[in-house]
Design a protein around this motif. Sequence first.
Motif, PDB file in Angstrom:
ATOM      1  N   GLU A 215       8.359  -4.248 -11.151  1.00  0.00           N
ATOM      2  CA  GLU A 215       9.601  -4.146 -10.413  1.00  0.00           C
ATOM      3  C   GLU A 215       9.827  -5.383  -9.559  1.00  0.00           C
ATOM      4  O   GLU A 215       8.876  -5.949  -9.001  1.00  0.00           O
ATOM      5  CB  GLU A 215       9.573  -2.913  -9.513  1.00  0.00           C
ATOM      6  CG  GLU A 215       9.312  -1.606 -10.275  1.00  0.00           C
ATOM      7  CD  GLU A 215       9.007  -0.459  -9.338  1.00  0.00           C
ATOM      8  OE1 GLU A 215       8.972  -0.688  -8.118  1.00  0.00           O
ATOM      9  OE2 GLU A 215       8.797   0.657  -9.827  1.00  0.00           O
ATOM     10  N   ALA A 216      11.075  -5.768  -9.430  1.00  0.00           N
ATOM     11  CA  ALA A 216      11.398  -6.937  -8.607  1.00  0.00           C
ATOM     12  C   ALA A 216      11.030  -6.701  -7.153  1.00  0.00           C
ATOM     13  O   ALA A 216      10.710  -7.641  -6.409  1.00  0.00           O
ATOM     14  CB  ALA A 216      12.882  -7.264  -8.731  1.00  0.00           C
ATOM     15  N   THR A 217      11.050  -5.434  -6.726  1.00  0.00           N
ATOM     16  CA  THR A 217      10.767  -5.127  -5.327  1.00  0.00           C
ATOM     17  C   THR A 217       9.281  -4.942  -5.046  1.00  0.00           C
ATOM     18  O   THR A 217       8.881  -4.839  -3.892  1.00  0.00           O
ATOM     19  CB  THR A 217      11.509  -3.845  -4.916  1.00  0.00           C
ATOM     20  OG1 THR A 217      11.130  -2.781  -5.810  1.00  0.00           O
ATOM     21  CG2 THR A 217      13.012  -4.048  -4.985  1.00  0.00           C
ATOM     22  N   ALA A 218       8.468  -4.855  -6.088  1.00  0.00           N
ATOM     23  CA  ALA A 218       7.035  -4.645  -5.884  1.00  0.00           C
ATOM     24  C   ALA A 218       6.373  -5.913  -5.358  1.00  0.00           C
ATOM     25  O   ALA A 218       6.681  -7.024  -5.786  1.00  0.00           O
ATOM     26  CB  ALA A 218       6.376  -4.222  -7.190  1.00  0.00           C
ATOM     27  N   LEU A 219       5.446  -5.734  -4.432  1.00  0.00           N
ATOM     28  CA  LEU A 219       4.718  -6.859  -3.862  1.00  0.00           C
ATOM     29  C   LEU A 219       3.493  -7.175  -4.714  1.00  0.00           C
ATOM     30  O   LEU A 219       2.995  -6.320  -5.460  1.00  0.00           O
ATOM     31  CB  LEU A 219       4.300  -6.522  -2.431  1.00  0.00           C
ATOM     32  CG  LEU A 219       5.448  -6.199  -1.463  1.00  0.00           C
ATOM     33  CD1 LEU A 219       4.897  -5.786  -0.104  1.00  0.00           C
ATOM     34  CD2 LEU A 219       6.376  -7.400  -1.325  1.00  0.00           C
ATOM     35  N   PRO A 220       2.956  -8.394  -4.591  1.00  0.00           N
ATOM     36  CA  PRO A 220       1.791  -8.761  -5.413  1.00  0.00           C
ATOM     37  C   PRO A 220       0.581  -7.866  -5.184  1.00  0.00           C
ATOM     38  O   PRO A 220      -0.243  -7.710  -6.093  1.00  0.00           O
ATOM     39  CB  PRO A 220       1.512 -10.205  -4.970  1.00  0.00           C
ATOM     40  CG  PRO A 220       2.805 -10.709  -4.433  1.00  0.00           C
ATOM     41  CD  PRO A 220       3.467  -9.523  -3.801  1.00  0.00           C
ATOM     42  N   ASP A 221       0.473  -7.298  -3.981  1.00  0.00           N
ATOM     43  CA  ASP A 221      -0.691  -6.459  -3.696  1.00  0.00           C
ATOM     44  C   ASP A 221      -0.399  -4.974  -3.915  1.00  0.00           C
ATOM     45  O   ASP A 221      -1.088  -4.113  -3.386  1.00  0.00           O
ATOM     46  CB  ASP A 221      -1.195  -6.698  -2.267  1.00  0.00           C
ATOM     47  CG  ASP A 221      -0.083  -6.619  -1.230  1.00  0.00           C
ATOM     48  OD1 ASP A 221       1.040  -6.277  -1.615  1.00  0.00           O
ATOM     49  OD2 ASP A 221      -0.342  -6.907  -0.053  1.00  0.00           O
ATOM     50  N   GLN A 222       0.625  -4.668  -4.689  1.00  0.00           N
ATOM     51  CA  GLN A 222       0.957  -3.279  -5.016  1.00  0.00           C
ATOM     52  C   GLN A 222       0.792  -3.021  -6.510  1.00  0.00           C
ATOM     53  O   GLN A 222       1.170  -3.850  -7.330  1.00  0.00           O
ATOM     54  CB  GLN A 222       2.409  -2.956  -4.622  1.00  0.00           C
ATOM     55  CG  GLN A 222       2.671  -2.950  -3.129  1.00  0.00           C
ATOM     56  CD  GLN A 222       4.113  -2.601  -2.811  1.00  0.00           C
ATOM     57  OE1 GLN A 222       4.988  -2.698  -3.667  1.00  0.00           O
ATOM     58  NE2 GLN A 222       4.366  -2.186  -1.576  1.00  0.00           N
ATOM     59  N   HIS A 223       0.229  -1.875  -6.838  1.00  0.00           N
ATOM     60  CA  HIS A 223       0.166  -1.392  -8.215  1.00  0.00           C
ATOM     61  C   HIS A 223       0.949  -0.086  -8.275  1.00  0.00           C
ATOM     62  O   HIS A 223       0.633   0.872  -7.554  1.00  0.00           O
ATOM     63  CB  HIS A 223      -1.279  -1.175  -8.660  1.00  0.00           C
ATOM     64  CG  HIS A 223      -2.016  -2.438  -8.963  1.00  0.00           C
ATOM     65  ND1 HIS A 223      -2.508  -3.269  -7.980  1.00  0.00           N
ATOM     66  CD2 HIS A 223      -2.325  -3.033 -10.148  1.00  0.00           C
ATOM     67  CE1 HIS A 223      -3.100  -4.305  -8.546  1.00  0.00           C
ATOM     68  NE2 HIS A 223      -3.004  -4.189  -9.854  1.00  0.00           N
ATOM     69  N   VAL A 224       1.964  -0.056  -9.133  1.00  0.00           N
ATOM     70  CA  VAL A 224       2.878   1.075  -9.194  1.00  0.00           C
ATOM     71  C   VAL A 224       2.625   1.876 -10.475  1.00  0.00           C
ATOM     72  O   VAL A 224       2.489   1.313 -11.569  1.00  0.00           O
ATOM     73  CB  VAL A 224       4.347   0.604  -9.144  1.00  0.00           C
ATOM     74  CG1 VAL A 224       5.288   1.796  -9.159  1.00  0.00           C
ATOM     75  CG2 VAL A 224       4.582  -0.253  -7.894  1.00  0.00           C
ATOM     76  N   LEU A 225       2.590   3.192 -10.331  1.00  0.00           N
ATOM     77  CA  LEU A 225       2.334   4.102 -11.440  1.00  0.00           C
ATOM     78  C   LEU A 225       3.456   5.129 -11.535  1.00  0.00           C
ATOM     79  O   LEU A 225       4.021   5.545 -10.517  1.00  0.00           O
ATOM     80  CB  LEU A 225       1.003   4.826 -11.232  1.00  0.00           C
ATOM     81  CG  LEU A 225      -0.239   3.930 -11.155  1.00  0.00           C
ATOM     82  CD1 LEU A 225      -1.328   4.591 -10.321  1.00  0.00           C
ATOM     83  CD2 LEU A 225      -0.756   3.627 -12.548  1.00  0.00           C
TER      84      LEU A 225
END
Length: 545
Positions: A215-225
């Motif tokens: 996602e464009a809004t996700a940060l580099p230190d985030q993993h989204v499931l």
Amino acid sequence: MFSVKCPTGYGCGVLEGRAIIRTHVLILVSILMLTGMARSASAAEQLVAAISGQVAADDPHESRTGADFQYYDHIYDTLVTRDGFDVIPRLARSWSTQDHQSWSFQIDPAARFADNRPVTPRDVIYSLCRYQVLTRRMGREMLGLTHLSAEAGGRVSLTLSAPYRLLPSALSLVFIMAAPDDTGEGPQGCDPATVLAGRGKAHIGSGPYKPAPREATALPDQHVLIPSAHCWRNCAAWPRVVLWSAPDARDRLRLLVTGQADIMEDVIPVHLPYISKLKGMTLTELPTDRTLLLTFNLRPKSAGGKPNPVADIRVRQAIAMALDRHVLVERGLEGFAGPAWQLAQPGMEGYLADRPQTMRPDPDQARALLAEAGYGQGLDLTLLLPLTRITDRPRVADALAGMLRAIGITLTITPVPASESRARVAKGDFQVMFAGLGLTAGSAMEGYAAVAGAAEKDSIANPSGYRNAILDNLLHQARGADPSSIPVLTRQATAILDADLPMIPLMHIRDLVAHRAGLSLHARDTTRAFGRITSPAMADASDGP
């Protein structure tokens, strides 16, 4: 409960930093009071966990850190999983063995991958072979598989190079993935060239979640499931799960109190008084099997070619005599841990109930040993402090430095990222370091194999370079031994390690998370896959018996 005593001779430098931490927390509490922990409607539809580790492995079969397993356990299933120190079915609904060398696992016919394909013996064989290839590439031999075959009725048979009584526990760490279509019926996962060519590529699991598109809004230190559309059991409770890596506990606390995260893992003791007063917050203790160790580099010379002081057993003995584990626990973790006199905890296999639970420090004898070793005028050592979930304990390190200062050892504390610590261990570029161990199988001998066995020599688990042929033989016997023989084998192994001191157990770590009160956490193992173990408290309350 949260007061810290300052024992004579240990110094109180660590207490000076508490005013800074207290000020930081009070600022965060003020922010909380102003924001009221407001959450948008979209935020209420997701679960955000502020985790202390960073996902480092780009392939599930190369998972090493707690954060690696935490992330991949959302996406993949294992054949079995843990319930405390026992194993219970997951993909395999049953298993059997006659001699602990030949095993059979019955795959649950209901199991489905995220693309709705059934989980078959071919997928299990592919995954086990692939795992063994990649762990051997990392210099480890975890399973010792020599033969695998698919049997009629969804059964997998496998043979090991030697009996291994705790194989099901070991398999609780091996993720099962869908075999590629072009593998045919052959175990392509056993072919190193094929495995390495596919390393790090996207694979399909059977867990309740799958990775979300970037996602464009996700940060580099985030993993989204996001949920798997074809979940077959224990399906997702959340439409979106975010694992937000924040190694600094103050950053995790900030995310929690400002409403950006629902869960903060690895609460540090100094934050407990403040979190316990926050409206709408709950503290939950999760199962843990983790032990903090002090390990030594036993190589005769340091990386720079100079003589290595801690290679001398008298120096290691002097350090052991200077330790007061109770003070380390009180000053380092404000009592939120247990002094460790052995690797195993009560209830674990190989726990020695008659082992002394205390040892009075003897600084005079410690100084005499240092003088005998040629360090009567003092000694400078460097403590490597890897920034991992278990070992990032600066207050414990500071308390340790005070104890060693009392016997003439000046300890310089050097925090390093986990990746750098692994590189330095491989080169032998350290003197003393904190190491962490999780006893996944709940067995002292399995723990000894990790921290002192030949298979893990020069790894982050056994960084000392220690090797003892008699110990290795005891560890080999324990893999296939009858449970009634384990206490004797454990006692013999413990005596060897007490004499050689490649490492010293310091404390058993307790596992505390803070979370908003509307959540219920129900962990049965130590993986902390929050998307699996967390549910809305109201949903729990409405569930029937």
